[in-house]
Design an enzyme around this catalytic site. Structure first.
Site, PDB file in Angstrom:
ATOM      1  N   ASN A   3       0.872  -1.168   0.000  1.00 58.02           N
ATOM      2  CA  ASN A   3       0.000   0.000   0.000  1.00 58.02           C
ATOM      3  C   ASN A   3       0.915   1.225   0.000  1.00 58.02           C
ATOM      4  OD1 ASN A   3      -1.772   2.067   0.511  1.00 58.02           O
ATOM      5  ND2 ASN A   3      -2.259   1.434   2.615  1.00 58.02           N
ATOM      6  N   TRP A   4       1.068   1.799  -1.163  1.00 51.15           N
ATOM      7  CA  TRP A   4       2.018   2.915  -1.285  1.00 51.15           C
ATOM      8  C   TRP A   4       1.508   4.216  -0.690  1.00 51.15           C
ATOM      9  CZ3 TRP A   4       4.383   2.530  -6.923  1.00 51.15           C
ATOM     10  CH2 TRP A   4       5.266   1.432  -6.953  1.00 51.15           C
ATOM     11  N   LYS A   5       0.211   4.256  -0.398  1.00 49.48           N
ATOM     12  CA  LYS A   5      -0.392   5.486   0.139  1.00 49.48           C
ATOM     13  C   LYS A   5      -0.074   6.657  -0.811  1.00 49.48           C
ATOM     14  CE  LYS A   5      -0.170   3.404   4.646  1.00 49.48           C
ATOM     15  NZ  LYS A   5      -0.189   3.531   6.100  1.00 49.48           N
ATOM     16  N   HIS A  47      -9.604   1.399   4.448  1.00 44.62           N
ATOM     17  CA  HIS A  47      -8.358   1.575   5.206  1.00 44.62           C
ATOM     18  C   HIS A  47      -8.615   2.536   6.366  1.00 44.62           C
ATOM     19  CE1 HIS A  47      -4.283   2.758   6.251  1.00 44.62           C
ATOM     20  NE2 HIS A  47      -3.905   1.616   5.705  1.00 44.62           N
ATOM     21  N   GLU A  98      -7.010   4.930   7.444  1.00 46.21           N
ATOM     22  CA  GLU A  98      -6.786   6.346   7.113  1.00 46.21           C
ATOM     23  C   GLU A  98      -7.999   6.925   6.386  1.00 46.21           C
ATOM     24  OE1 GLU A  98      -2.962   5.714   5.252  1.00 46.21           O
ATOM     25  OE2 GLU A  98      -2.182   5.157   7.221  1.00 46.21           O
ATOM     26  N   GLU A 151      -5.714  -4.820  10.369  1.00 46.16           N
ATOM     27  CA  GLU A 151      -4.678  -3.828  10.649  1.00 46.16           C
ATOM     28  C   GLU A 151      -4.996  -3.104  11.954  1.00 46.16           C
ATOM     29  OE1 GLU A 151      -2.499  -2.651   6.737  1.00 46.16           O
ATOM     30  OE2 GLU A 151      -4.187  -1.295   7.040  1.00 46.16           O
ATOM     31  N   GLY A 153       2.368   2.209  10.716  1.00 48.26           N
ATOM     32  CA  GLY A 153       3.369   3.259  10.561  1.00 48.26           C
ATOM     33  C   GLY A 153       4.057   3.650  11.859  1.00 48.26           C
ATOM     34  N   SER A 162       3.185  -2.142  10.257  1.00 41.84           N
ATOM     35  CA  SER A 162       4.628  -2.192  10.481  1.00 41.84           C
ATOM     36  C   SER A 162       5.256  -3.546  10.130  1.00 41.84           C
ATOM     37  CB  SER A 162       4.967  -1.797  11.929  1.00 41.84           C
ATOM     38  OG  SER A 162       4.569  -0.461  12.186  1.00 41.84           O
ATOM     39  N   GLY A 198       2.722  -1.160   4.215  1.00 40.31           N
ATOM     40  CA  GLY A 198       2.811   0.259   3.874  1.00 40.31           C
ATOM     41  C   GLY A 198       4.252   0.669   3.632  1.00 40.31           C
ATOM     42  N   GLY A 199       4.865   1.280   4.639  1.00 41.83           N
ATOM     43  CA  GLY A 199       6.207   1.851   4.524  1.00 41.83           C
ATOM     44  C   GLY A 199       7.234   0.942   3.867  1.00 41.83           C
TER      45      GLY A 199
HETATM   46  P1  PGA Z   1       2.702   0.285   7.564  1.00 44.89           P
HETATM   47  O1  PGA Z   1       1.246   0.546   6.914  1.00 44.89           O
HETATM   48  O2  PGA Z   1       3.181  -1.017   7.004  1.00 44.89           O
HETATM   49  O3  PGA Z   1       3.517   1.454   7.136  1.00 44.89           O
HETATM   50  O4  PGA Z   1       2.495   0.200   9.045  1.00 44.89           O
HETATM   51  C1  PGA Z   1       0.339  -0.501   6.711  1.00 44.89           C
HETATM   52  C2  PGA Z   1      -0.926   0.020   6.106  1.00 44.89           C
HETATM   53  O5  PGA Z   1      -1.365   1.129   6.457  1.00 44.89           O
HETATM   54  O6  PGA Z   1      -1.552  -0.645   5.254  1.00 44.89           O
END
Ligand code: PGA
Length: 247
Positions: free
Chosen positions: A9-11, A93, A95, A165, A171, A211, A232-233
């Site tokens: 997930n590149w956001k 998600h 967010e 999640e 993050g 994470s 994500g990251g």
């Molecule tokens: P993260 O994000 O791996 O940076 O914690 C995961 C996500 O939001 O899907």
């Protein structure tokens, strides 16, 4: 047997040129992996990634609206995602839920529409730190899962991927421990079994997200109910993402 699925997930990261470069490299490096690999890129990069004709890596989006078309300024339709080669779309998600105030009802409409047009939803569920401390984790994920899947036909449930999640792990560098994540994920599977059948629940892939890194992926993948990760990251750097895919 459920095929493991690792999705990035590149956001809101990567311009078109960077996206092309990463996906080209990734497609070569993981060509022989038995794991299904998905990159959920920003909308602006999807068309260019589709044009690469990637062999292994599948393309996904991070959101969509549920209408086919119309006066919805700033939104992207499910058909537009199909048009640029998307096979997956992340929905619900945390967010989106927190920053953009998406509720379960809206997420449910999106899930139904994605399935209707042939997109596989990666449905995100998870609790906040306060909810966890109050001992409400299982109730929250059961509730989010049940509401998001309302009206999904038995023939379609196998197309849905769920990502558990825990919001406090996204993050932050904090992760759920493998056993704990497995327990919540097995509760999600039992919820699907109640809504459908145990057999169908056994076909649904459920990821852990929050994470995930090359150094902790194995702890999750060795669990009985965890079928992959939403990353994500660590999906933003080719070497890290490959390290996770090759757990
Ligand atoms: P993260 O994000 O791996 O940076 O914690 C995961 C996500 O939001 O899907």
């Amino acid at each position: 047997m459920r095929t493991p699925i690792i999705a990035g997930n590149w956001k809101m990261h990567k311009n078109v040129g960077e996206a092309i470069e990463i996906c080209r490299q990734l497609d070569e490096l993981v060509a022989d992996s038995p794991v299904e690999v998905v990159v959920c890129a920003p909308f602006t990069a999807l068309s260019a990634l589709n044009a690469l004709g990637l062999k292994k890596v599948k393309i996904g989006a991070q959101n969509m609206y549920y209408a086919d078309q119309g006066a919805f300024t700033g939104e992207i339709s499910p058909g537009m995602l199909v048009d640029v080669g998307c096979q997956y779309v992340i929905l619900g998600h945390s967010e989106r839920r927190e920053i953009f105030k998406e509720d379960d009802e809206l997420i449910n409409k999106k899930v139904l529409k994605a399935l209707e047009v042939g997109l596989r939803p990666i449905l995100c569920v998870g609790e906040t730190l306060e909810e966890r401390k109050a001992g409400n984790t299982e109730q929250i994920v059961v509730d989010q899962t049940t509401k998001a899947l309302a009206g999904v036909a038995a023939e379609q449930i196998g197309e849905v991927v769920i990502a558990y999640e825990p919001i406090w792990a996204i993050g932050t560098g904090e992760t759920s421990d493998g056993n704990d994540a497995n327990q919540v994920i097995s509760t999600i599977r039992q919820t699907i079994a109640k809504l459908y059948t145990a057999e169908l629940a056994g076909q649904v892939r459920i990821q852990y997200g929050g994470s995930v890194k090359p150094g902790n992926i194995a702890e999750f993948m060795e669990q009985s109910d965890i079928d992959g990760a939403l990353v994500g990251g660590a999906s933003l750097k080719v070497q890290d993402f490959v390290g996770i895919i090759e757990y």
